[in-house]
Scaffold this motif. Structure first.
Motif, short mmCIF file in Angstrom:
data_model
loop_
_atom_site.label_atom_id
_atom_site.label_comp_id
_atom_site.label_asym_id
_atom_site.label_seq_id
_atom_site.Cartn_x
_atom_site.Cartn_y
_atom_site.Cartn_z
N HIS A 290 1.29 -1.18 0.13
CA HIS A 290 0.34 0.36 -0.28
C HIS A 290 1.25 1.55 -0.14
O HIS A 290 0.43 2.41 0.00
CB HIS A 290 -1.07 0.22 1.56
CG HIS A 290 -2.33 0.74 1.71
ND1 HIS A 290 -1.99 2.25 1.97
CD2 HIS A 290 -3.14 0.65 0.40
CE1 HIS A 290 -2.79 2.66 1.72
NE2 HIS A 290 -3.94 2.18 0.42
N ARG A 291 2.19 1.46 -0.03
CA ARG A 291 3.03 2.58 0.48
C ARG A 291 3.50 2.93 -1.27
O ARG A 291 2.47 2.70 -2.78
CB ARG A 291 4.74 1.94 0.21
CG ARG A 291 4.75 1.12 1.66
CD ARG A 291 6.03 0.46 1.46
NE ARG A 291 6.04 -0.39 2.92
CZ ARG A 291 6.86 -1.04 3.10
NH1 ARG A 291 7.63 -2.00 2.42
NH2 ARG A 291 7.44 -1.73 4.73
N LYS A 292 3.12 4.66 -0.98
CA LYS A 292 3.25 5.38 -2.25
C LYS A 292 4.60 6.02 -2.18
O LYS A 292 4.55 6.95 -1.63
CB LYS A 292 2.76 6.72 -2.52
CG LYS A 292 1.03 5.53 -2.91
CD LYS A 292 0.38 5.65 -1.25
CE LYS A 292 -1.29 4.58 -1.51
NZ LYS A 292 -1.54 4.39 -0.71
N ILE A 293 5.84 5.38 -3.09
CA ILE A 293 7.19 6.35 -2.21
C ILE A 293 7.70 6.51 -3.49
O ILE A 293 7.68 5.85 -5.01
CB ILE A 293 8.08 4.69 -1.86
CG1 ILE A 293 7.57 4.71 -0.60
CG2 ILE A 293 9.79 5.37 -1.90
CD1 ILE A 293 8.60 3.11 0.06
N THR A 294 8.52 7.37 -3.66
CA THR A 294 8.94 7.79 -4.86
C THR A 294 10.77 8.22 -4.70
O THR A 294 10.66 9.06 -3.61
CB THR A 294 8.77 9.18 -6.22
OG1 THR A 294 7.41 8.97 -7.30
CG2 THR A 294 9.95 9.22 -7.11
N VAL A 295 11.63 7.54 -4.82
CA VAL A 295 13.04 8.32 -4.81
C VAL A 295 13.63 8.57 -5.96
O VAL A 295 13.93 7.71 -7.07
CB VAL A 295 13.98 7.33 -4.29
CG1 VAL A 295 15.41 7.43 -4.15
CG2 VAL A 295 13.46 6.96 -3.06
N ILE A 296 14.31 10.19 -6.20
CA ILE A 296 14.81 10.40 -6.90
C ILE A 296 15.99 10.81 -7.20
O ILE A 296 16.76 11.16 -6.25
CB ILE A 296 14.34 11.77 -7.98
CG1 ILE A 296 12.11 10.95 -7.86
CG2 ILE A 296 15.00 12.06 -8.71
CD1 ILE A 296 12.15 12.60 -8.47
N ASP A 297 17.40 9.58 -8.17
CA ASP A 297 18.85 9.79 -7.24
C ASP A 297 19.05 9.82 -6.18
O ASP A 297 20.49 10.73 -5.95
CB ASP A 297 19.39 11.57 -7.76
CG ASP A 297 19.38 12.01 -9.01
OD1 ASP A 297 19.36 10.27 -9.99
OD2 ASP A 297 18.70 13.05 -9.85
N GLY A 298 18.65 9.48 -4.84
CA GLY A 298 18.59 9.11 -3.79
C GLY A 298 18.97 10.84 -3.28
O GLY A 298 19.76 10.44 -1.63
N LYS A 299 18.28 11.57 -3.83
CA LYS A 299 18.47 12.95 -2.98
C LYS A 299 17.02 13.41 -2.67
O LYS A 299 17.24 13.76 -1.65
CB LYS A 299 19.38 14.22 -3.73
CG LYS A 299 20.33 13.83 -4.31
CD LYS A 299 21.62 15.26 -5.39
CE LYS A 299 22.88 14.24 -5.27
NZ LYS A 299 22.91 15.60 -6.30
N ILE B 153 16.74 2.39 1.38
CA ILE B 153 16.49 1.26 1.76
C ILE B 153 15.37 0.59 1.40
O ILE B 153 15.27 -0.62 1.44
CB ILE B 153 17.71 1.13 2.81
CG1 ILE B 153 18.89 1.46 2.94
CG2 ILE B 153 17.55 -0.21 3.88
CD1 ILE B 153 19.08 2.37 4.06
N LEU B 154 14.51 1.24 1.60
CA LEU B 154 12.78 1.12 1.91
C LEU B 154 12.63 -0.27 0.95
O LEU B 154 11.93 -0.88 0.64
CB LEU B 154 12.24 1.44 2.89
CG LEU B 154 10.57 1.09 2.84
CD1 LEU B 154 10.78 -0.30 3.92
CD2 LEU B 154 9.72 2.33 3.59
N ILE C 64 11.62 7.74 9.29
CA ILE C 64 10.80 6.79 8.01
C ILE C 64 10.33 5.77 8.55
O ILE C 64 11.29 4.83 9.37
CB ILE C 64 11.41 6.37 6.95
CG1 ILE C 64 11.92 7.87 6.26
CG2 ILE C 64 10.42 5.56 6.56
CD1 ILE C 64 11.38 8.82 5.71
N ALA C 65 9.12 5.54 9.08
CA ALA C 65 8.48 4.75 9.92
C ALA C 65 7.57 3.51 8.60
O ALA C 65 7.21 3.96 8.02
CB ALA C 65 7.78 4.48 10.93
N ALA C 66 8.25 2.01 8.48
CA ALA C 66 7.68 1.16 8.19
C ALA C 66 7.07 0.01 8.59
O ALA C 66 7.95 -0.16 9.70
CB ALA C 66 8.87 0.51 6.86
N SER C 67 5.69 -0.57 8.08
CA SER C 67 5.42 -1.60 8.88
C SER C 67 4.90 -2.92 8.01
O SER C 67 4.83 -2.48 6.78
CB SER C 67 4.18 -1.43 9.92
OG SER C 67 3.34 -0.74 9.47
#
Length: 482
Positions: free
Chosen positions: A224-233, A272-273, A306-309
């Motif tokens: 159910h996550r909504k994650i975007t990571v761009i260039d690690g920055k 990392i997640l 950042i909390a993940a479950s």
């Protein structure tokens, strides 16, 4: 064979109850919540075959069986080094604003349960609604130089989705690494678009594919996550999926949502997640490199975790964080959620603090996107109102934001609904923010939303028709499955 033909039903019943009794023994040995255990036991014994199916789909505790492995990523040297760099000693933690007071209990809670580091050197921008999110996101994607990672519950190749996917194809043609994880139930991408994505060189995998995704509904464990990571920055996290539903310019019904854009140290645990999920869904293990975790030099210092479950964590980290934040409130708690189907811990916490003269306000949709979720939510409101909680029905459209502000010093924005599924079943992610400025901005969002709400009154709410209450009660029984 003749004997089997003549006694097929007796044989099947014996087989059913052999499996059912084995399942009952497993439930008893797990020492789970007595109410939940009793419900499954009654179902297994009173409903032949159906009880087994329900238990198989919903009753197994994958958090304990660990079918979701994260070892390949977390054991790599580069990840261990990054985690060590994010390590903060007690002195560093004490530098966080003294006004956090008891809210700082969240910091060691998340660290002890899931090694979630408190990061300080961060810039945080609150985003209101999908229109603004996609303007910022597209700009950041166009300026990307190295890689783009997306992990979404829902990506659709409608107008906004096609625009995003076409843009990612352009970046892939420039030589960038593009990786996408989509939930197989939540997302809807045509075969034609999938071929284009593959031909562009984009790597995309589905999370726990199912045979007939359109007919599975909410079954099983979903990402159910909504994650975007761009260039690690740069990182994005919050409630907004990739769909025209979330863009008011393309949507008939007004959709109110909240997202955040991150820059700084907090992008590293978000990265990392993503990689832990990528490791699970992809066939080949990916070797980490420093290019995924570049150094940061932010001008601001917003402390956050950042909390993940999910089934891959030992504890219900986000639910526990919300619980501690609520129980340590001294002045007020403001919650916005599209689905309020809480467990007993959260429900009791809200009732207790409200009866202790702490201001508690909750915004939920008047008209949900799921009739059964709407009735289940409404079944909890009378007891909240009786305890002094102020409950508001959002009337402008559909409120999908998942936020909470406590005492003007702590806030959380993420993917987690206030319901059983988010707390116990789905993979979720929230940003826990320890900052007065961000809390103040979220409070402004909340107060603006109140202008588009109807306040519920206990005396009139409890007089709603008996038929409605019966439907609510039935929907509530199904709450753990919603």
């Amino acid at each position: 064979m003749e004997f089997i033909k003549n006694h097929i039903w007796q044989i099947l019943i014996v087989f059913n109850y052999t499996l059912a009794l084995s399942a009952v023994a497993t439930i008893l040995l797990k020492k789970i919540n007595p109410t939940k255990a009793l419900s499954y036991i009654i179902g297994l014994l009173a409903l032949p075959f159906l009880g087994l199916i329900v238990y198989y789909l919903f009753g197994q505790e994958y958090r304990k069986t660990k079918i979701f492995s994260r070892k390949n990523v977390l054991n790599q040297t580069i990840i261990k080094k990054i985690q060590e760099q994010l390590e903060l000693n007690t002195k560093s933690i004490n530098k966080v604003d003294d006004l956090l007071d008891q809210k700082s209990k969240l910091i060691p809670l998340l660290y002890n349960s899931e090694k979630s580091k408190l990061t300080i050197n961060n810039e945080v921008k609150l985003i209101k609604n999908g229109d603004d999110k996609f303007k910022l996101l597209f700009k950041d994607i166009k300026e990307a130089k190295n890689h783009i990672h997306l992990e979404y519950f829902a990506i659709e190749d409608d107008q906004i989705g096609t625009e995003l996917l076409n843009l990612l194809c352009e970046k892939a043609s420039e030589g960038l690494e593009i990786r996408i994880v989509i939930d197989d139930v939540g997302s809807s991408i045509s075969s034609k678009m999938k071929r284009k994505i593959k031909d562009c060189g984009i790597q995309m995998h589905s999370f726990m594919p199912v045979l007939f995704s359109k007919f599975t509904g909410q079954m099983n464990y979903r990402d159910h996550r909504k994650i975007t990571v761009i260039d690690g920055k740069i990182g994005y996290v919050g409630g907004i999926n990739v769909s025209d539903h979330y863009v008011n310019a393309n949507n008939d019904r007004y959709w109110r949502d909240t997202h955040i854009r991150l820059a700084g140290e907090a992008v590293k645990p978000l990265q990392i997640l993503f990689f832990t999920t990528w490791d699970f869904v992809s066939d080949n293990a990916l070797e980490m490199s420093k290019s995924y975790f570049p150094d940061h030099n932010c001008k601001e210092n917003v402390p956050l975790q950042i909390a993940a479950s999910g089934p891959d964590t030992d504890w219900s980290n986000i639910m526990e964080s919300i619980f501690i934040a609520i129980t340590n409130a001294e002045d007020y708690v403001y919650i916005t959620t599209p689905y309020f189907i809480p467990n007993s811990e959260i429900l009791t916490a809200l009732q207790v603090i409200a009866r202790s003269n702490i201001e508690v306000k909750i915004i939920v949709p008047k008209k949900s996107d799921s009739w059964i979720a709407e009735y289940a939510t409404n079944s909890y409101l009378e007891m909240l109102l009786a305890a002094g909680v102020e409950v508001y029905h959002y009337t402008k459209g559909f409120v999908h934001a998942k936020t909470m502000v406590v005492d003007g010093v702590f806030s959380t924005v993420g993917t987690t609904n206030m319901d059983y599924r988010s707390f116990n079943i789905n993979f979720e992610v929230n940003a826990l923010i320890y900052d007065k400025k961000i809390s103040s901005e979220l409070t402004e969002f909340f107060n603006e939303d109140l202008k588009d709400c109807e306040k519920l009154e206990w005396q009139s709410w409890k007089k709603r028709p008996k038929r409605t209450k019966i439907i609510e009660a039935i929907a509530r029984l199904m709450a753990p499955l919603l």
